[in-house]
Scaffold this motif. Structure first.
Motif, PDB file in Angstrom:
ATOM      1  N   THR A 197      29.522  -7.922  23.851  1.00 55.13           N
ATOM      2  CA  THR A 197      28.480  -7.923  24.888  1.00 55.13           C
ATOM      3  C   THR A 197      27.291  -7.112  24.401  1.00 55.13           C
ATOM      4  O   THR A 197      27.438  -6.158  23.619  1.00 55.13           O
ATOM      5  N   VAL A 198      26.113  -7.528  24.850  1.00 52.71           N
ATOM      6  CA  VAL A 198      24.885  -6.803  24.523  1.00 52.71           C
ATOM      7  C   VAL A 198      24.061  -6.641  25.790  1.00 52.71           C
ATOM      8  O   VAL A 198      24.107  -7.499  26.697  1.00 52.71           O
ATOM      9  N   PRO A 199      23.290  -5.545  25.896  1.00 49.15           N
ATOM     10  CA  PRO A 199      22.363  -5.420  27.033  1.00 49.15           C
ATOM     11  C   PRO A 199      21.209  -6.409  26.864  1.00 49.15           C
ATOM     12  O   PRO A 199      20.725  -6.620  25.751  1.00 49.15           O
ATOM     13  N   THR A 200      20.812  -7.027  27.943  1.00 56.25           N
ATOM     14  CA  THR A 200      19.725  -8.013  27.893  1.00 56.25           C
ATOM     15  C   THR A 200      18.486  -7.481  28.615  1.00 56.25           C
ATOM     16  O   THR A 200      18.572  -6.672  29.539  1.00 56.25           O
ATOM     17  N   TRP A 201      17.357  -8.018  28.170  1.00 51.32           N
ATOM     18  CA  TRP A 201      16.062  -7.589  28.706  1.00 51.32           C
ATOM     19  C   TRP A 201      15.262  -8.820  29.132  1.00 51.32           C
ATOM     20  O   TRP A 201      15.520  -9.934  28.677  1.00 51.32           O
ATOM     21  N   SER A 202      14.297  -8.568  29.997  1.00 49.00           N
ATOM     22  CA  SER A 202      13.454  -9.672  30.485  1.00 49.00           C
ATOM     23  C   SER A 202      12.503 -10.128  29.396  1.00 49.00           C
ATOM     24  O   SER A 202      12.237  -9.408  28.437  1.00 49.00           O
ATOM     25  N   THR A 203      12.040 -11.374  29.558  1.00 49.02           N
ATOM     26  CA  THR A 203      11.087 -11.942  28.603  1.00 49.02           C
ATOM     27  C   THR A 203       9.762 -12.176  29.301  1.00 49.02           C
ATOM     28  O   THR A 203       9.712 -12.429  30.505  1.00 49.02           O
ATOM     29  N   SER A 204       8.691 -12.088  28.536  1.00 47.90           N
ATOM     30  CA  SER A 204       7.362 -12.329  29.090  1.00 47.90           C
ATOM     31  C   SER A 204       6.453 -12.814  27.994  1.00 47.90           C
ATOM     32  O   SER A 204       6.557 -12.392  26.840  1.00 47.90           O
ATOM     33  N   SER A 205       5.553 -13.735  28.366  1.00 48.31           N
ATOM     34  CA  SER A 205       4.602 -14.267  27.398  1.00 48.31           C
ATOM     35  C   SER A 205       3.342 -13.416  27.343  1.00 48.31           C
ATOM     36  O   SER A 205       2.453 -13.686  26.542  1.00 48.31           O
ATOM     37  N   ARG A 206       3.212 -12.439  28.214  1.00 45.56           N
ATOM     38  CA  ARG A 206       2.035 -11.591  28.243  1.00 45.56           C
ATOM     39  C   ARG A 206       2.337 -10.287  27.504  1.00 45.56           C
ATOM     40  O   ARG A 206       3.384  -9.672  27.701  1.00 45.56           O
ATOM     41  N   ALA A 207       1.411  -9.831  26.697  1.00 45.57           N
ATOM     42  CA  ALA A 207       1.613  -8.634  25.906  1.00 45.57           C
ATOM     43  C   ALA A 207       1.677  -7.385  26.776  1.00 45.57           C
ATOM     44  O   ALA A 207       2.377  -6.440  26.456  1.00 45.57           O
ATOM     45  N   PHE A 208       0.914  -7.398  27.892  1.00 46.69           N
ATOM     46  CA  PHE A 208       0.887  -6.194  28.716  1.00 46.69           C
ATOM     47  C   PHE A 208       2.029  -6.140  29.724  1.00 46.69           C
ATOM     48  O   PHE A 208       2.199  -5.154  30.414  1.00 46.69           O
ATOM     49  N   ALA A 209       2.820  -7.217  29.824  1.00 49.85           N
ATOM     50  CA  ALA A 209       3.934  -7.208  30.760  1.00 49.85           C
ATOM     51  C   ALA A 209       5.069  -6.364  30.199  1.00 49.85           C
ATOM     52  O   ALA A 209       5.480  -6.520  29.052  1.00 49.85           O
ATOM     53  N   LYS A 210       5.552  -5.473  30.983  1.00 49.70           N
ATOM     54  CA  LYS A 210       6.602  -4.544  30.542  1.00 49.70           C
ATOM     55  C   LYS A 210       7.971  -5.179  30.747  1.00 49.70           C
ATOM     56  O   LYS A 210       8.277  -5.666  31.841  1.00 49.70           O
ATOM     57  N   ALA A 211       8.772  -5.153  29.678  1.00 54.39           N
ATOM     58  CA  ALA A 211      10.127  -5.714  29.765  1.00 54.39           C
ATOM     59  C   ALA A 211      11.034  -4.746  30.508  1.00 54.39           C
ATOM     60  O   ALA A 211      10.889  -3.531  30.415  1.00 54.39           O
ATOM     61  N   TYR A 212      11.951  -5.293  31.229  1.00 59.60           N
ATOM     62  CA  TYR A 212      12.898  -4.480  31.960  1.00 59.60           C
ATOM     63  C   TYR A 212      14.315  -5.016  31.690  1.00 59.60           C
ATOM     64  O   TYR A 212      14.511  -6.176  31.341  1.00 59.60           O
ATOM     65  N   LYS A 213      15.246  -4.122  31.921  1.00 58.78           N
ATOM     66  CA  LYS A 213      16.628  -4.468  31.629  1.00 58.78           C
ATOM     67  C   LYS A 213      17.191  -5.342  32.738  1.00 58.78           C
ATOM     68  O   LYS A 213      17.073  -5.010  33.919  1.00 58.78           O
TER      69      LYS A 213
END
Length: 262
Positions: A197-213
């Protein structure tokens, strides 16, 4: 004969007083030859040996007597026996002459590899799986649901062990390298279904969007390309892995593009 005994064999003539010699009687051979009887007991033999040694006894006289009476060679030891053992020593393998054929039994014994035990097989697969897990965790810091990557794991084993590690799998040998491919079912039959298992993070196409777990997802092994090198005695699996789940991130600005906004 003594002088006293010689007189007994001289006859004197009474008339003239002259003497004449008379031959002594022939002794009996049985009485003249001494009868020798060997000592019967150890004590008698010891006394006879003591009497045979010149007196006074010194080291030189004892050595001379010992060499004269103990000149028998020691009994030869049975061929092939080790001192203190009733079993012959392990025979050295005789080298075959050039062009000679090896005996059928010896050739079969030399050619037959040692069977790979279940414990050894499990230990090799465990080492291989641990190496793949470490490669997945070190591949990148942030995994996303649905990601696919290629990671490598390896372990050490000798050629005989490798030949029995993947039964039924087609092997392609070229030089010191043996290549093979494991499909999903073959990979599952070989390594099982390791829990990764691995922790997953959100994806975003915008550079300024902050990824979250977003949580954690299991990683599955899809297929693998394997290689074994006899030069390094190393088997390597290059596995295609996939993170479960689907991306649940919401790209607000990406959706605005659907409505014609720049």
């Amino acid at each position: 004969l003594s002088l006293g005994r010689m007189d007994a064999f001289v006859q004197r003539t009474p008339a003239t007083g002259a003497t004449k010699s008379v031959a002594p009687p022939t002794p009996d051979l049985e009485d003249s030859v001494p009868v020798y009887s060997a000592p019967e007991t150890k004590e008698d033999q010891a006394r006879a040996a003591w009497a045979a040694i010149a007196k006074p006894v010194t080291e030189e006289t004892f050595v001379a007597w010992y060499c004269a009476t103990h000149n028998k060679k020691p009994a030869k030891r049975a061929a092939g026996l080790v001192a203190g053992s009733a079993q012959p020593p392990s025979a050295k393998r005789q080298a075959l002459l050039p062009g000679a054929r090896q005996p059928v039994g010896a050739a079969a014994a030399a050619a037959a590899p040692k069977a790979l035990s279940t414990g050894k097989r499990n230990a090799l697969f465990k080492s291989l799986t641990s190496s793949i897990k470490a490669a997945i965790k070190g591949k990148k810091a942030k995994w996303h649901a649905g990601d696919s990557e290629t990671v490598s794991g390896s372990t050490i084993c000798d050629p005989d062990e490798f030949a029995q590690l993947f039964p039924g799998v087609t092997m392609t040998k070229k030089g010191v390298t043996t290549s093979f491919f494991l499909a999903n079912d073959e990979l599952a039959a070989t390594l099982g279904t390791p829990k990764i298992t691995v922790p997953t993070w959100s994806t975003s196409s915008r550079a300024f969007a902050k990824a979250y777990k977003t949580g954690s997802e299991s990683v599955s092994l899809v297929s693998a390309h394997g290689k074994y090198s006899t030069g390094t005695s190393t088997v390597t699996l290059k596995c295609n892995v996939r993170v479960g789940g689907q991306s649940d991130s919401y790209d607000f600005f990406g959706d605005l593009d659907l409505f014609g906004f720049p």
